[in-house]
Design a protein around this motif. Structure first.
Motif, PDB file in Angstrom:
ATOM      1  N   PHE A   1      18.430 -13.556  60.893  1.00 50.29           N
ATOM      2  CA  PHE A   1      17.468 -14.576  60.298  1.00 50.29           C
ATOM      3  C   PHE A   1      16.272 -14.398  59.672  1.00 50.29           C
ATOM      4  CE2 PHE A   1      13.607 -17.520  61.004  1.00 50.29           C
ATOM      5  CZ  PHE A   1      13.609 -18.890  60.965  1.00 50.29           C
ATOM      6  N   LEU A   2      15.394 -13.360  60.086  1.00 52.95           N
ATOM      7  CA  LEU A   2      14.663 -12.803  59.420  1.00 52.95           C
ATOM      8  C   LEU A   2      15.325 -11.758  58.075  1.00 52.95           C
ATOM      9  CD1 LEU A   2      12.751 -10.703  61.981  1.00 52.95           C
ATOM     10  CD2 LEU A   2      12.091 -13.098  60.816  1.00 52.95           C
ATOM     11  N   ASN A   3      16.267 -11.768  58.020  1.00 50.22           N
ATOM     12  CA  ASN A   3      17.027 -11.199  56.947  1.00 50.22           C
ATOM     13  C   ASN A   3      16.756 -12.612  55.582  1.00 50.22           C
ATOM     14  OD1 ASN A   3      18.237  -8.875  55.631  1.00 50.22           O
ATOM     15  ND2 ASN A   3      19.274  -9.580  55.246  1.00 50.22           N
ATOM     16  N   VAL A   4      17.541 -13.645  56.713  1.00 50.88           N
ATOM     17  CA  VAL A   4      17.593 -14.387  55.472  1.00 50.88           C
ATOM     18  C   VAL A   4      16.371 -15.496  55.022  1.00 50.88           C
ATOM     19  CG1 VAL A   4      18.738 -17.024  55.469  1.00 50.88           C
ATOM     20  CG2 VAL A   4      19.891 -15.367  56.564  1.00 50.88           C
TER      21      VAL A   4
ATOM     22  N   ILE B   1      19.695 -21.136  50.466  1.00 53.84           N
ATOM     23  CA  ILE B   1      19.996 -19.592  51.007  1.00 53.84           C
ATOM     24  C   ILE B   1      20.882 -20.017  52.232  1.00 53.84           C
ATOM     25  CG2 ILE B   1      19.197 -17.402  51.445  1.00 53.84           C
ATOM     26  CD1 ILE B   1      17.332 -17.644  48.574  1.00 53.84           C
ATOM     27  N   PHE B   2      19.538 -20.822  53.056  1.00 57.28           N
ATOM     28  CA  PHE B   2      20.198 -20.544  54.401  1.00 57.28           C
ATOM     29  C   PHE B   2      21.562 -21.661  54.378  1.00 57.28           C
ATOM     30  CE2 PHE B   2      16.446 -19.258  55.647  1.00 57.28           C
ATOM     31  CZ  PHE B   2      16.473 -19.639  56.948  1.00 57.28           C
ATOM     32  N   ALA B   3      21.456 -22.646  53.568  1.00 57.90           N
ATOM     33  CA  ALA B   3      23.042 -23.664  53.662  1.00 57.90           C
ATOM     34  C   ALA B   3      24.125 -22.491  53.544  1.00 57.90           C
ATOM     35  CB  ALA B   3      23.618 -24.258  52.388  1.00 57.90           C
ATOM     36  N   GLY B   4      23.890 -20.894  52.640  1.00 55.62           N
ATOM     37  CA  GLY B   4      24.912 -19.982  52.224  1.00 55.62           C
ATOM     38  C   GLY B   4      25.911 -19.658  53.547  1.00 55.62           C
ATOM     39  N   HIS B   5      24.138 -19.399  53.757  1.00 55.82           N
ATOM     40  CA  HIS B   5      24.246 -17.820  55.167  1.00 55.82           C
ATOM     41  C   HIS B   5      25.174 -18.692  56.270  1.00 55.82           C
ATOM     42  CE1 HIS B   5      22.953 -15.045  57.907  1.00 55.82           C
ATOM     43  NE2 HIS B   5      22.511 -15.840  58.875  1.00 55.82           N
ATOM     44  N   TYR B   6      24.742 -20.092  56.685  1.00 56.61           N
ATOM     45  CA  TYR B   6      24.585 -20.526  58.474  1.00 56.61           C
ATOM     46  C   TYR B   6      25.787 -21.176  57.569  1.00 56.61           C
ATOM     47  CZ  TYR B   6      20.722 -19.372  60.811  1.00 56.61           C
ATOM     48  OH  TYR B   6      20.167 -18.407  60.731  1.00 56.61           O
TER      49      TYR B   6
ATOM     50  N   ASN C   1      23.279 -12.438  51.509  1.00 59.20           N
ATOM     51  CA  ASN C   1      22.014 -11.529  51.726  1.00 59.20           C
ATOM     52  C   ASN C   1      21.858 -10.611  52.287  1.00 59.20           C
ATOM     53  OD1 ASN C   1      21.298 -12.247  54.946  1.00 59.20           O
ATOM     54  ND2 ASN C   1      23.383 -13.671  54.581  1.00 59.20           N
ATOM     55  N   ARG C   2      22.965  -9.866  53.256  1.00 60.82           N
ATOM     56  CA  ARG C   2      22.606  -9.065  53.941  1.00 60.82           C
ATOM     57  C   ARG C   2      22.438  -7.427  52.915  1.00 60.82           C
ATOM     58  NH1 ARG C   2      21.993  -6.879  58.800  1.00 60.82           N
ATOM     59  NH2 ARG C   2      22.554  -8.525  59.298  1.00 60.82           N
TER      60      ARG C   2
END
Length: 231
Positions: free
Chosen positions: A73-76, A177-182, A59-60
């Motif tokens: 968090f805001l980025n995601v 997307i949140f699942a991937g990030h976290y 994401n970054r």
């Protein structure tokens, strides 16, 4: 941009790292693919779910070329919101196309981009689950492409369609997307497992998880087919 290989079309990282003359275009490509899946009949081969999951991991990199946001968090959240909007717009185009060309689609000859059987199966799926089909279809390849078109063909109430359209798009984009990030951060911090080193396993796993329900659904015979087999 590196030399093109047709295999890249089913490789999510190809889109995420896509660049033109050194200019990174990953975010724009991801958004276009999400739109195309439901707006341009391209959903049956584009890597939708795995693309979003990996977008959460990268994401970054995706956002950094357009916005500079330090808060993770805001980025995601921004990435997931942009993807949700692209999904909403894609469904709107699909609904409009279905409402304007229903008869044409049913009489159209099969091609690489279009399979009539998918349209018929999606219509059955839609009639079975009603408005919830818009939500379910977001997580199912093929159905994701044709659900909004079928909604347009059967002239589903526009307000009802938009409600499920917006709801499903945000659920789909934020969950993956949140699942991937976290999950990436959790496994790296606690078990020193870097998911970036296991991309092929992730893609294959997500493809199996998302395609299996479709295979089961398409493998089931309709009452008419069962009756013909019995005769």
């Amino acid at each position: 941009m590196s030399e093109f290989d047709w295999k890249n079309l089913i490789d999510p990282l190809f889109y995420i790292h896509f660049d033109i003359n050194g200019v990174k275009m990953g975010l724009y490509i991801v958004l276009f693919i999400v739109f195309a899946e439901t707006g341009l009949f391209a959903g049956f081969f584009l890597p939708g779910d795995s693309l979003l999951f990996l977008s959460g991991i990268y994401n970054r990199e995706l956002i950094a070329n357009v916005f500079v946001i330090e808060d993770a968090f805001l980025n995601v959240a921004l990435l997931a919101t942009l993807v949700a909007i692209a999904g909403i717009l894609g469904n709107i185009v699909g609904y409009w196309f279905g409402s304007k060309s229903g008869n044409y689609l049913y009489n159209r000859q099969d091609s690489f981009w279009f399979k009539k059987k998918y349209l018929v199966q999606s219509k059955t799926f839609f009639e079975t689950h009603g408005g919830r089909a818009i939500i379910f279809a977001r997580f199912l390849p093929i159905f994701r492409t044709f659900a909004p078109i079928v909604a347009g063909i059967v002239l589903m109430d526009r307000k009802k369609f938009m409600f499920y359209n917006i709801l499903s798009s945000f659920i789909w984009s934020f969950s993956l997307i949140f699942a991937g990030h976290y999950l990436y951060g959790f496994l790296l911090e606690n078990y020193q497992i870097d998911l970036k080193e296991h991309i092929e396993v992730i893609v294959i796993g997500l493809v199996v998880i998302t395609i299996l329900p479709v295979i089961i659904k398409l493998g089931k015979k309709s009452p008419e087919e069962k009756e013909e087999s019995a005769q």
